[in-house]
Structures are given as structure tokens and as C-alpha cells.
Design an enzyme around this catalytic site. Sequence first.
Site, PDB file in Angstrom:
ATOM      1  N   GLY A  27      -0.383  -6.811   7.888  1.00  3.80           N
ATOM      2  CA  GLY A  27       0.155  -6.164   6.441  1.00  3.80           C
ATOM      3  C   GLY A  27      -1.035  -4.988   6.026  1.00  3.80           C
ATOM      4  N   CYS A  28      -1.008  -4.613   4.753  1.00  4.33           N
ATOM      5  CA  CYS A  28      -1.868  -3.374   4.284  1.00  4.33           C
ATOM      6  C   CYS A  28      -3.330  -3.870   4.556  1.00  4.33           C
ATOM      7  CB  CYS A  28      -1.601  -3.299   2.638  1.00  4.33           C
ATOM      8  SG  CYS A  28      -2.626  -2.272   2.042  1.00  4.33           S
ATOM      9  N   PHE A  29      -3.941  -2.986   5.303  1.00  4.70           N
ATOM     10  CA  PHE A  29      -5.308  -3.155   5.446  1.00  4.70           C
ATOM     11  C   PHE A  29      -6.440  -3.162   4.368  1.00  4.70           C
ATOM     12  CE2 PHE A  29      -5.130   1.267   7.333  1.00  4.70           C
ATOM     13  CZ  PHE A  29      -4.950   1.988   6.104  1.00  4.70           C
ATOM     14  N   TRP A  30      -5.801  -2.537   3.061  1.00  6.05           N
ATOM     15  CA  TRP A  30      -6.771  -2.889   1.847  1.00  6.05           C
ATOM     16  C   TRP A  30      -6.716  -4.451   1.868  1.00  6.05           C
ATOM     17  CZ3 TRP A  30      -3.406   0.559  -1.776  1.00  6.05           C
ATOM     18  CH2 TRP A  30      -3.652   1.898  -1.519  1.00  6.05           C
ATOM     19  N   MET A  41       0.707  -1.158  -0.009  1.00  2.00           N
ATOM     20  CA  MET A  41      -0.025   0.096  -0.040  1.00  2.00           C
ATOM     21  C   MET A  41       0.826   1.147   0.124  1.00  2.00           C
ATOM     22  SD  MET A  41      -1.106   2.100   3.007  1.00  2.00           S
ATOM     23  CE  MET A  41      -2.522   1.433   3.628  1.00  2.00           C
TER      24      MET A  41
END
Length: 217
Positions: A51-54, A1
Site C-alpha cells: 500500500g501507500c509507502f508513507w 495517499m
Amino acid sequence: MLKALLPAAALGVLALSFTGLAHAERAVPIPAARADVPATGATQTAVLAGGCFWGMEAVFEHVKGVKSVTAGYAGGSRDTATYPQVSTETTRHAEAVRIVFDPRQVSYATLLRVYFSIAHDPTELNRQGPDSGPSYRSAIFPQDARQAQVARDYIAQLTAAKSFGQPIVTKIENGAFYPAEAYHQNFFDRNPNHPYIVAWDKPKVAAFRAGFPSLAR
């Protein structure tokens, strides 16, 4: 991200560099947890970092019984819970998701199984995929003592079973959850052609559907 806030020109370069990078993810076959949290109340809440919350948000919003998923920051203080500050890797936050779910449809332990199997790699220390730093760490933020015990027991169970080729580095942590900025919410759904989503998150969602068909919406 790390590409989230880059200008359009830079995103174009990244799109070219990501050509052919998207790869077939697969759910790691792991056993179900032997213990679980009782299915009490209309809803329960889980807070998980990986990791990336997306991508974390994208996976869990496709799980049957999940009512809502919110991207945010956990483990640090309220006054520094903003993307620019968390990105300095000095605030002690982890990018995380808050999952509100119906325990009569999906249990806490089942969410943990998805978390360890496909939502992230629990053997990567302070990183996930292209993102590195403590804000991308693997961490569980239990909402009560029962969740904490189930999480600890499950990590011990997976470790004893040698479910992964490397040691599990996931930590059990305390800390409040703070929602991220509006532009981070539902990012997967709103930006299906973003190069980061195409390269890292779409394969993960596809792998979740393939590995857990009975859980997928």
C-alpha cells in the site's frame, strides 16, 4: 495517499471528511517465522510493498535495528518510476519501501512479522485502505534466494495456521527498487497533521508500538 498532490482547498474538504475516521488499528497476533536469514554482514536490505509507502515507511522507521527506510517503486522499469506515471497504474510498479537494517538487532523474519501483522493487510488484493490499484499491491521483493525461501515458508506457515480470516494474497516478485521523489521521503515525520497521515498512518504506528513494544524505538 491519493490525496498527496491535491490542492489546499481539496485537502480542507478531505480533512472534514476524515473527521472521526481515524480508527484504532491493532496488530494481528501471528506466530514468529520458523526460519530466518542468517545474521551476516553489518547490514542487510529488505524491499516490501504494502500500500501507500508513507505508512510502510512510518512503521518500519520505528523498528529497533532499522538504519534507514526509503520510499520508492519496485517491480517496473527505471524510466517510468515516477509518481505521476506509477499513479496511472500501467507501469507494473508497486509502491514499496527499502529497509536497511542491522541483522544483529532485528532479523529479516522479524521484519516480515511486522509487515504481515500491522504494516499492511496481506489479504487485500491490489488495494490498501482507501487506495486501490496494482501499485498498492502486497508484494515482497527478496534480495537473494535465502530471503525468498524465508518469505515463501512464512506465507505457507501463516496460511496453515489460518492467521487471517481471508487468504493471504502477498506475492513474491522480482524487480529493482527505485527511490521515490524527495517530497515522499519521511512524509510521516514532516507532515504529522496531513489528513491522510492522521486517519490511516498514526493509528498504525500506535498499533505497532502497542503490539510490538520490545521492537519499538
